[in-house]
Design a protein around this motif. Structure first.
Motif, PDB file in Angstrom:
ATOM      1  N   VAL A  71       0.837  -1.197   0.000  1.00 20.92           N
ATOM      2  CA  VAL A  71       0.000   0.000   0.000  1.00 20.92           C
ATOM      3  C   VAL A  71       0.870   1.244   0.000  1.00 20.92           C
ATOM      4  CG1 VAL A  71      -1.974  -1.082   1.146  1.00 20.92           C
ATOM      5  CG2 VAL A  71      -0.184  -0.049   2.519  1.00 20.92           C
ATOM      6  N   GLY A  72       0.323   2.315  -0.547  1.00 16.24           N
ATOM      7  CA  GLY A  72       1.016   3.601  -0.524  1.00 16.24           C
ATOM      8  C   GLY A  72       2.385   3.540  -1.156  1.00 16.24           C
ATOM      9  N   GLU A  73       3.354   3.977  -0.398  1.00 15.45           N
ATOM     10  CA  GLU A  73       4.729   4.062  -0.893  1.00 15.45           C
ATOM     11  C   GLU A  73       5.586   2.849  -0.524  1.00 15.45           C
ATOM     12  OE1 GLU A  73       6.052   6.443  -2.953  1.00 15.45           O
ATOM     13  OE2 GLU A  73       3.938   6.948  -3.127  1.00 15.45           O
ATOM     14  N   GLN A  74       4.969   1.741  -0.115  1.00 16.76           N
ATOM     15  CA  GLN A  74       5.753   0.552   0.205  1.00 16.76           C
ATOM     16  C   GLN A  74       6.502   0.081  -1.033  1.00 16.76           C
ATOM     17  OE1 GLN A  74       2.687  -2.016   1.911  1.00 16.76           O
ATOM     18  NE2 GLN A  74       3.835  -1.930   3.822  1.00 16.76           N
ATOM     19  N   ARG A  75       7.742  -0.313  -0.826  1.00 12.58           N
ATOM     20  CA  ARG A  75       8.605  -0.670  -1.951  1.00 12.58           C
ATOM     21  C   ARG A  75       9.260  -2.025  -1.711  1.00 12.58           C
ATOM     22  NH1 ARG A  75       8.826   3.401  -5.388  1.00 12.58           N
ATOM     23  NH2 ARG A  75       8.311   5.472  -4.654  1.00 12.58           N
ATOM     24  N   VAL A  76       9.702  -2.596  -2.802  1.00 15.20           N
ATOM     25  CA  VAL A  76      10.384  -3.879  -2.781  1.00 15.20           C
ATOM     26  C   VAL A  76      11.838  -3.640  -3.175  1.00 15.20           C
ATOM     27  CG1 VAL A  76      10.488  -6.159  -3.857  1.00 15.20           C
ATOM     28  CG2 VAL A  76       8.267  -5.109  -3.358  1.00 15.20           C
ATOM     29  N   LEU A  77      12.748  -4.232  -2.434  1.00 20.93           N
ATOM     30  CA  LEU A  77      14.178  -4.127  -2.729  1.00 20.93           C
ATOM     31  C   LEU A  77      14.644  -5.423  -3.376  1.00 20.93           C
ATOM     32  CD1 LEU A  77      17.039  -2.863  -2.400  1.00 20.93           C
ATOM     33  CD2 LEU A  77      17.129  -4.001  -0.187  1.00 20.93           C
ATOM     34  N   VAL A  78      15.401  -5.289  -4.451  1.00 20.78           N
ATOM     35  CA  VAL A  78      15.990  -6.447  -5.127  1.00 20.78           C
ATOM     36  C   VAL A  78      17.502  -6.298  -5.054  1.00 20.78           C
ATOM     37  CG1 VAL A  78      16.216  -7.703  -7.297  1.00 20.78           C
ATOM     38  CG2 VAL A  78      14.032  -6.635  -6.696  1.00 20.78           C
ATOM     39  N   ARG A  79      18.172  -7.363  -4.598  1.00 23.72           N
ATOM     40  CA  ARG A  79      19.629  -7.355  -4.541  1.00 23.72           C
ATOM     41  C   ARG A  79      20.139  -8.591  -5.265  1.00 23.72           C
ATOM     42  NH1 ARG A  79      23.835  -9.541  -2.048  1.00 23.72           N
ATOM     43  NH2 ARG A  79      22.606 -10.862  -0.682  1.00 23.72           N
ATOM     44  N   ILE A  80      21.089  -8.369  -6.158  1.00 22.05           N
ATOM     45  CA  ILE A  80      21.707  -9.469  -6.896  1.00 22.05           C
ATOM     46  C   ILE A  80      23.195  -9.441  -6.604  1.00 22.05           C
ATOM     47  CG2 ILE A  80      22.105 -10.511  -9.150  1.00 22.05           C
ATOM     48  CD1 ILE A  80      19.816  -8.637 -10.145  1.00 22.05           C
ATOM     49  N   CYS A  81      23.752 -10.590  -6.328  1.00 24.01           N
ATOM     50  CA  CYS A  81      25.180 -10.684  -6.024  1.00 24.01           C
ATOM     51  C   CYS A  81      25.771 -11.814  -6.857  1.00 24.01           C
ATOM     52  CB  CYS A  81      25.354 -10.961  -4.535  1.00 24.01           C
ATOM     53  SG  CYS A  81      27.050 -11.017  -3.988  1.00 24.01           S
ATOM     54  N   TRP A  82      26.881 -11.540  -7.517  1.00 24.23           N
ATOM     55  CA  TRP A  82      27.602 -12.557  -8.265  1.00 24.23           C
ATOM     56  C   TRP A  82      28.835 -12.940  -7.474  1.00 24.23           C
ATOM     57  CZ3 TRP A  82      31.935 -11.457 -12.042  1.00 24.23           C
ATOM     58  CH2 TRP A  82      32.406 -12.638 -12.628  1.00 24.23           C
ATOM     59  N   ARG A  83      28.920 -14.194  -7.101  1.00 22.87           N
ATOM     60  CA  ARG A  83      30.089 -14.712  -6.387  1.00 22.87           C
ATOM     61  C   ARG A  83      30.892 -15.565  -7.367  1.00 22.87           C
ATOM     62  NH1 ARG A  83      26.111 -14.914  -2.373  1.00 22.87           N
ATOM     63  NH2 ARG A  83      26.574 -13.472  -0.688  1.00 22.87           N
ATOM     64  N   ARG A  84      31.867 -14.919  -7.946  1.00 21.15           N
ATOM     65  CA  ARG A  84      32.657 -15.567  -8.988  1.00 21.15           C
ATOM     66  C   ARG A  84      33.343 -16.830  -8.471  1.00 21.15           C
ATOM     67  NH1 ARG A  84      37.432 -12.552 -12.363  1.00 21.15           N
ATOM     68  NH2 ARG A  84      38.089 -14.351 -13.552  1.00 21.15           N
TER      69      ARG A  84
END
Length: 147
Positions: A71-84
């Motif tokens: 609702v409203g200004e709620q946001r979703v965070l996406v984090r991607i990490c590459w572990r070579r």
């Protein structure tokens, strides 16, 4: 490319490269598409195949925006990490919700019109989990092979 509302950062850390897609909201213009585009850019920079990662991002974000009751200004965070050094991509989708429990993964009803997204995710990743990290936030975490 992402707007100012979803920033794509690619930066090295000691053991990995991280791409952060921040502040995705369901009311913004095509947030899932923008997240997928940023993930592809990051994977191209890392010279890894991002096909499965992009599909997993699309499934998890679509579920978050359709089922989390944002609702409203709620946001979703996406984090991607590459572990070579581990040849893996780690994806975290942080959703402002509580109480979600991953369903049991059994046979999918062939007549059902929905309900296949998490099954698809489960089949594309090495590991998949959901946990409450802080009060009011759940983290969906997937680890994929990086080829």
């Amino acid at each position: 490319m992402p707007s100012d509302a979803s920033v794509c950062l690619v930066r090295p850390t000691l053991y990995a490269w991280t791409a952060c897609l921040l502040n995705l909201a369901p009311g913004e213009y095509r947030p899932v598409e923008r997240a997928r585009a940023c993930a592809l850019v990051a994977c191209r920079n890392w010279r890894v195949d991002g096909g499965d990662l992009v599909l997993v991002i699309a499934e998890l974000l679509t579920n978050a925006f359709e089922h989390a009751g944002l609702v409203g200004e709620q946001r979703v965070l996406v984090r991607i990490c590459w572990r070579r050094h581990l040849a893996e991509l780690e994806l975290e989708v942080v959703v402002p919700q509580t109480g979600f429990v991953l369903p049991e993964f059994g046979d999918v009803d062939p007549d059902a019109e929905s309900g296949r997204g998490l099954v698809i995710v489960r089949n594309l990743v090495r590991t998949f989990s959901c946990e409450e990290r802080t009060p009011g936030q759940q983290v969906f975490r997937a680890v994929l092979d990086a080829a």
